[in-house]
Design a protein around this motif. Structure first.
Motif, short mmCIF file in Angstrom:
data_model
loop_
_atom_site.label_atom_id
_atom_site.label_comp_id
_atom_site.label_asym_id
_atom_site.label_seq_id
_atom_site.Cartn_x
_atom_site.Cartn_y
_atom_site.Cartn_z
N VAL A 1 0.83 -1.20 0.00
CA VAL A 1 0.00 0.00 0.00
C VAL A 1 0.87 1.25 0.00
O VAL A 1 0.58 2.22 -0.72
N ARG A 2 1.92 1.25 0.81
CA ARG A 2 2.81 2.41 0.84
C ARG A 2 3.43 2.67 -0.53
O ARG A 2 3.56 3.82 -0.95
N ARG A 3 3.78 1.60 -1.23
CA ARG A 3 4.35 1.76 -2.57
C ARG A 3 3.31 2.34 -3.53
O ARG A 3 3.63 3.21 -4.34
N ASP A 4 2.07 1.86 -3.41
CA ASP A 4 0.99 2.40 -4.26
C ASP A 4 0.78 3.89 -3.98
O ASP A 4 0.63 4.69 -4.91
N LEU A 5 0.75 4.26 -2.70
CA LEU A 5 0.55 5.66 -2.34
C LEU A 5 1.68 6.53 -2.85
O LEU A 5 1.47 7.65 -3.31
N GLN A 6 2.90 6.01 -2.76
CA GLN A 6 4.05 6.77 -3.26
C GLN A 6 3.95 6.99 -4.76
O GLN A 6 4.20 8.09 -5.27
N GLU A 7 3.57 5.94 -5.49
CA GLU A 7 3.44 6.06 -6.95
C GLU A 7 2.34 7.06 -7.32
O GLU A 7 2.51 7.89 -8.23
N LEU A 8 1.21 7.01 -6.60
CA LEU A 8 0.11 7.93 -6.89
C LEU A 8 0.49 9.37 -6.54
O LEU A 8 0.08 10.31 -7.22
N GLU A 9 1.27 9.53 -5.47
CA GLU A 9 1.74 10.88 -5.13
C GLU A 9 2.69 11.40 -6.20
O GLU A 9 2.63 12.57 -6.59
N ASP A 10 3.57 10.53 -6.69
CA ASP A 10 4.51 10.92 -7.76
C ASP A 10 3.76 11.36 -9.02
O ASP A 10 4.24 12.20 -9.78
N GLN A 11 2.56 10.78 -9.22
CA GLN A 11 1.74 11.14 -10.38
C GLN A 11 0.88 12.38 -10.12
O GLN A 11 0.14 12.83 -11.00
N GLY A 12 0.97 12.91 -8.89
CA GLY A 12 0.20 14.11 -8.54
C GLY A 12 -1.26 13.84 -8.26
O GLY A 12 -2.08 14.77 -8.28
N LYS A 13 -1.61 12.59 -7.94
CA LYS A 13 -3.02 12.23 -7.75
C LYS A 13 -3.46 12.25 -6.28
O LYS A 13 -4.65 12.15 -5.99
N LEU A 14 -2.51 12.34 -5.36
CA LEU A 14 -2.82 12.42 -3.94
C LEU A 14 -1.63 13.00 -3.20
O LEU A 14 -0.55 13.19 -3.78
N VAL A 15 -1.85 13.28 -1.92
CA VAL A 15 -0.77 13.75 -1.05
C VAL A 15 -0.67 12.81 0.14
O VAL A 15 -1.67 12.57 0.83
N ARG A 16 0.49 12.26 0.37
CA ARG A 16 0.68 11.36 1.51
C ARG A 16 0.72 12.15 2.81
O ARG A 16 1.34 13.22 2.88
N VAL A 17 0.06 11.63 3.83
CA VAL A 17 0.07 12.23 5.15
C VAL A 17 0.35 11.13 6.16
O VAL A 17 0.41 9.95 5.80
N HIS A 18 0.51 11.52 7.43
CA HIS A 18 0.77 10.52 8.47
C HIS A 18 -0.36 9.49 8.51
O HIS A 18 -1.53 9.83 8.68
N GLY A 19 -0.02 8.24 8.27
CA GLY A 19 -0.99 7.17 8.38
C GLY A 19 -1.90 6.99 7.19
O GLY A 19 -2.88 6.23 7.26
N GLY A 20 -1.62 7.67 6.07
CA GLY A 20 -2.49 7.52 4.90
C GLY A 20 -2.22 8.54 3.82
O GLY A 20 -1.08 8.90 3.55
N ALA A 21 -3.30 9.04 3.21
CA ALA A 21 -3.17 10.02 2.13
C ALA A 21 -4.46 10.83 2.03
O ALA A 21 -5.52 10.41 2.50
N ARG A 22 -4.36 12.00 1.42
CA ARG A 22 -5.52 12.86 1.22
C ARG A 22 -5.55 13.34 -0.23
O ARG A 22 -4.59 13.18 -0.99
N THR A 23 -6.66 13.96 -0.61
CA THR A 23 -6.79 14.50 -1.95
C THR A 23 -5.89 15.71 -2.14
O THR A 23 -5.49 16.37 -1.17
N VAL A 24 -5.59 16.01 -3.37
CA VAL A 24 -4.77 17.18 -3.70
C VAL A 24 -5.66 18.42 -3.66
O VAL A 24 -6.71 18.47 -4.30
#
Length: 250
Positions: free
Chosen positions: A36-59
């Motif tokens: 999941v962390r790898r997925d979140l990192q990839e999505l953040e790299d694509q500008g689709k979300l922002v990682r936060v403590h314990g998860g992610a939020r919308t841009v």
């Protein structure tokens, strides 16, 4: 499940709730934390979300402000819990102010049994629903903001100065340890500030997606009110030590 499928499900949950938690995704996707962390990192790299403590939020940006329909579809269960906790604070015969917004609108179904309460609001939809359950309501006059269905403008601020409130319940777009309570629209921020100054007790209603967010216009410092939230992660809540009190919705 393929990587693309997992990431689409993550984005779908983000669209619904505004925020996703790491542990929830592990259970939903039936995969490891590292995946999941790898997925979140990839999505953040694509500008689709922002990682936060314990998860992610919308841009979001400082001026981002969803309309009523978009807001009403996000984190519905969290808002319902917050609303129920908020209504529990109201006493009979009190004068309260309900800020326009979906978080405060969620309070209304729980208010039907209140007695002799007077409500002032700048929310058109809120006023209509309050009338439906026979609660005496004052709707302040001014310009109607189409996106949020809120009454705004200098006339509202001047009207508010003539009232006093036992309690104010206010939706908010951002709650940040450094920048305090914020909202995208300076006109709405001015009304919110005027209302807070006329109240004995101030409550800010913010689901977990609003924490650590910042919008364009400042409303208040953290120590000016009580936060009611559905966030349960104490690591997150501990960063808001300046807040007068934090109530966790059951």
């Amino acid at each position: 499940m393929l990587t693309e499928e997992r990431q689409q499900l993550i984005l779908m949950q983000l669209k619904t709730n505004g925020i996703v938690k790491l542990q929830d995704l592990v259970q939903t996707l039936n995969c490891s934390i590292s995946t999941v962390r790898r997925d979140l990192q990839e999505l953040e790299d694509q500008g689709k979300l922002v990682r936060v403590h314990g998860g992610a939020r919308t841009v979001t940006t400082l001026q981002t402000e969803p309309d009523v329909l978009e807001k009403s579809s996000k984190n519905v269960q969290g808002k319902r819990k917050i609303a129920q906790k908020a209504v529990q604070q109201i006493q009979s015969d009190e004068v309260i102010y309900l800020d326009a917004g979906t978080s405060t609108e969620a309070m209304i179904p729980f208010m039907a049994q209140l007695t002799s309460v007077l409500v002032v609001t700048n929310g058109v939809q809120l006023a209509s629903q309050l009338a439906d359950i026979n609660i005496k309501t004052y709707l302040v006059g001014g310009e109607l903001k189409n996106t949020t269905k809120a009454i705004i403008g200098a006339d509202v601020v001047e009207t508010i100065k003539n009232f006093r409130f036992n309690r104010v319940f206010m939706g908010i777009n951002g709650v940040h340890p450094e920048f305090g309570f914020t909202t995208p629209d300076p006109n709405e921020a001015a009304i919110k500030r005027a209302v807070l100054h006329q109240s004995e007790i101030n409550y800010f209603l913010a689901d977990t997606s609003k924490l650590n967010e910042v919008s364009f216009a400042k409303v208040a410092d953290l120590d000016e009110g009580i936060l009611i939230t559905d966030e349960t992660d104490q690591t997150v809540l501990n960063s808001f030590e300046q807040i007068k009190e934090i109530m966790e919705a059951d």
